[in-house]
Design an enzyme around this catalytic site. Structure first.
Site, short mmCIF file in Angstrom:
data_model
loop_
_atom_site.label_atom_id
_atom_site.label_comp_id
_atom_site.label_asym_id
_atom_site.label_seq_id
_atom_site.Cartn_x
_atom_site.Cartn_y
_atom_site.Cartn_z
N SER A 49 1.15 -1.48 0.23
CA SER A 49 -0.15 -0.22 0.63
C SER A 49 0.94 1.31 0.04
CB SER A 49 -0.67 -0.16 0.98
OG SER A 49 -0.42 -0.07 2.45
N ASP B 144 5.61 -2.00 4.11
CA ASP B 144 6.60 -3.38 3.33
C ASP B 144 7.76 -3.12 2.34
OD1 ASP B 144 5.07 -4.82 4.10
OD2 ASP B 144 3.25 -4.40 2.88
N ASP C 184 8.01 -4.42 7.79
CA ASP C 184 8.26 -5.11 7.06
C ASP C 184 9.83 -5.80 6.40
OD1 ASP C 184 6.52 -6.69 9.07
OD2 ASP C 184 4.96 -7.08 7.91
N LYS D 277 -10.70 0.77 -1.06
CA LYS D 277 -10.92 -0.59 0.19
C LYS D 277 -11.52 0.46 1.38
CE LYS D 277 -5.72 -1.19 0.74
NZ LYS D 277 -4.24 -1.13 1.33
N TYR E 117 -12.01 -7.65 3.79
CA TYR E 117 -11.01 -7.39 3.40
C TYR E 117 -10.20 -8.16 3.63
CZ TYR E 117 -7.21 -4.10 2.19
OH TYR E 117 -6.10 -4.09 2.13
#
Length: 725
Positions: free
Chosen positions: A108, A121, A173, A234, A243
């Site tokens: 995202s 991410d 992450d 979203k 979701y």
């Protein structure tokens, strides 16, 4: 492409804009419309932006700059670490000076649609002389020395190995990929398929997120319009509880690909139009035709790709959305019959609402109103997971949640269950014993029972469904050496009017007359339930989940990811429940296609038409409360050999006409009382006794790994409902 891939700034707002017809053709079919936006479309888009702002979907400029600064620090750490590794391995100085190394972002944040406080991410890309072991040792140690880094943990054995951390308050992450290059240039384009040559599978998986995200951004006509539309979709999906990739709905990348396909079909449209067209396209999509953003390409690297012509298992996928980067994969393999029904009905309701918005009969806020899941159904299954410490709870909850789709798949194969709808949100569960330190989490699954003709009283036995689910979870926990003795699971049937005793008051939005019936949260190793059997006369709320007609492929079910172990133990106590009203919620027939529903939606199946797979021979699986996987006892309880249910076949659930349907309520209450008091230790069976049972000829556990010999409780859950017509 910018040299710093994390510096592509997300759009925080968007005014009216006119776009020229694109010079480039996008997608694998021609556009449906090239119409430019009108003034009314621009005004509607601005109102959409204003509606989205209170939901926190846009990040403030200051917070965005902070993320860029943090990623810059992380990028410098990577370069410094790779130089140190290069020196330790005695590389020439000329190589060390230009060795490079880089942090890429995906998900995202890279798409520019992250919300306030969202994690990042990231991918660490290193040259060929840096090993994965270096990443999880020396780089991990380097991160540990940074004062801004908190909550550092490495998950080296994961399917996609990752280091998780919190850097100056932002959760990150970090994956790792080692390329077959001597140096990593600043302008490296990860979309280059040749980079995948000679890489191990873990590096290919790690690269996949970045490659897919970058491809999506290159396959949409207007990135700003795509981003604003995706933010809206979203938010809508999260508000409507659809979701969650892990629970069988869609995850972030799948929603992004659906929005990208809509943008390709309407390349000049702006967000207000695109949101409406999104619902139009996918409420009418003929699943399981796949959604593709580009023609699949073959790179001759012999990597497995999604192709139902070659892979029989791909033919069973119910809602395929194919990633655009090689190796192409289906991002929605977890979708089941029930979750697809729920999503398609939500698409139809979204279309009806956006029709009203375009006609000025409703505001955008109506689209983002959260439906009350807890008013939608009359019957629910509540799953409870508990652990003695918070750390163990996090691990245990993660494992249980990852397997809930197996339970949903099992329930929807039950002959008398039409729909099993899991709410993606989990809730803290009340403690069984206030004096005992225990961390409990629960999930809620709504059930719709099928109406059957000519049956006064039927028993629907969910023992097998619950048992196979708990067996799967415990077996994986044991095999991965994660299991601790006090980690437990339980399942219970709860009627709608009893949910207030389990759920926080703010969750149950609509004020109702609460029943005085009690729901006793029994010990998790006790399968007895204390539930009242009075009729629920409360009004049913219109629901999108009542139309149950599905395509031919629905008969195949969701075989992927399904594990059906042989049932483990006898249920020690049985609760018989009356369910006077088994009808689903009333049908909401509003398809509301407005004036645009006559448009032809191009289906993007590039493969030959996928015919439904051949129906397997029907296997009647008798599931009762006496599922035995233990040596025969003197009492004469013979072991019952249960074959695995065949995917896609409705499993009969030992329904039978009650021999004495006129039994008085007093007798039934007495029976409930008797069955609810069985709380003896014999409700547990240790793994050691399971091992002993494997030696008996009556037990079929050939496909199940041996359990360790240390005594581990195997929990038995038995739920039996009597459906009175």
């Amino acid at each position: 492409m910018s040299s710093l891939p994390w510096m592509e700034r997300p759009v925080t707002a968007q005014g009216p804009q006119q776009t020229r017809p694109p010079q480039k053709h996008y997608g694998i079919t021609s556009p449906i419309s090239l119409a430019a936006p009108k003034d009314t479309d621009c005004a509607l888009t601005q109102r959409l932006v204003e509606t989205l702002k209170p939901f926190g979907v846009f990040e403030e400029e200051e917070e965005l700059q902070r993320r860029i600064l943090i990623l810059g620090k992380l990028n410098n750490l990577v370069k410094e670490w790779i130089r140190e590794i290069s020196e330790s391995k005695n590389l020439p100085q000329s190589v060390i000076e230009n060795v490079g190394g880089k942090i890429f972002t995906f998900g995202s944040y890279r798409l520019g649609v992250h919300t306030k406080g969202a994690d990042i991410d990231a991918l660490c890309v290193a040259p060929r002389h840096v090993d994965r072991s270096d990443f999880f040792t020396s780089f991990y140690d380097k991160l540990k020395l940074q004062e801004e880094v908190k909550d550092l943990r490495a998950v080296e054995e994961a399917f996609v190995p990752v280091i998780k951390l919190c850097f100056d308050g932002i959760e990150i992450d970090i994956l790792f990929a080692r390329l077959a290059l001597q140096t990593i240039p600043e302008d490296l384009d990860l979309r280059d398929d040749s980079l995948l040559k000679n890489l191990d599978i873990r590096c290919i998986r790690s690269l996949n997120g970045c490659r897919v995200t970058d491809e999506i951004l290159h396959l949409v006509p207007n990135i700003d319009n795509f981003r604003l539309t995706l933010r809206a979709i979203k938010l809508w999906a999260k508000r409507h509880n659809i979701y969650s990739n892990i629970l069988g709905f869609l995850g972030g990348v799948s929603w992004a690909m659906l929005v990208a396909r809509t943008c390709q079909l309407y390349p000049n449209a702006i967000a207000s139009t695109l949101v409406h067209k999104f619902f139009l396209v996918f409420s009418k999509w003929e699943w399981p035709n796949p959604v593709l953003l580009k023609q699949p390409e073959e790179c001759n690297l012999n990597l497995p790709v999604w192709d139902p012509r070659v892979n029989p298992s791909d033919r069973y996928h119910l809602m395929p959305i194919i990633t655009p980067a090689y190796p192409q994969q289906n991002s929605t393999y977890n979708v089941s019959v029930s979750t697809r029904v729920v999503m398609v009905e939500e698409f139809k309701q979204g279309l009806a609402i956006t029709d009203e918005i375009l006609l000025s009969k409703a505001d955008w806020s109506k689209l983002f109103e959260a439906p009350n899941f807890f008013q939608k159904y009359k019957h629910y299954i509540v799953l409870l997971a508990s652990a003695p410490t918070e750390k163990q709870r996090l691990e245990w909850v993660g494992l249980v949640e990852s397997k809930i789709r197996i339970l949903v798949g099992s329930l929807e194969k039950n002959e008398f269950i039409t729909l099993a709808h899991v709410n993606p949100q989990s809730f803290p569960a009340p403690r069984e014993n206030p004096d005992k330190e225990e961390f409990r989490t629960m999930w809620v699954i709504g059930l719709v029972f099928k109406k059957t003709e000519n049956s006064e009283n039927l028993s629907v036995d969910l023992t097998y469904d619950i048992q196979s689910f708990t067996d799967t979870v415990y077996r994986q926990a044991i095999n991965s050496k994660m299991f601790e003795v006090d980690m437990k699971i339980a399942a219970m049937h709860v009627k709608r009017k009893q949910l207030h005793q389990l759920l926080p008051s703010h969750v149950l939005q609509k004020k109702k007359k609460h029943s005085t019936e009690s729901v006793r949260l029994t010990a998790l190793n006790d399968s007895s339930l204390d539930l009242s059997v009075d009729s629920d006369n409360s009004m049913s709320v219109p629901s999108p989940t009542s139309a149950m007609k599905t395509s031919p492929l629905n008969s195949s079910g969701s075989s992927q990811g399904r594990n059906s172990p042989a049932p483990a133990v006898t249920a020690a106590s049985v609760t018989t429940l009356q369910a006077p009203d088994v009808s689903g919620p009333p049908v909401n027939s509003g398809d509301g296609s407005g004036g645009t529903s006559s448009e032809s939606i191009p289906q993007t199946a590039v493969q030959p038409a996928i015919s439904p797979p051949p129906k397997p021979p029907l296997s009647r699986v008798v599931s009762s409360t006496r599922l035995v996987n233990q040596p025969p006892r003197p009492s004469g309880n013979a072991a019952t050999k249960i074959p695995n249910p065949i995917a896609g076949v409705k499993r009969t659930s030992s329904p039978h006409k009650e021999e004495s349907p006129k039994k008085t309520k007093t007798e039934e209450e007495q029976l409930d009382s008797e069955t609810s008091t069985t709380t003896q230790p014999e409700t547990l069976q240790t793994a050691a006794s399971l091992l002993a049972s494997q030696k008996t000829p009556s037990t079929d556990l050939s496909d199940i790994p041996a359990l360790p010999a240390n005594p581990i409780p195997v929990i038995k859950n038995s739920i039996k409902l009597r459906l009175n017509r």
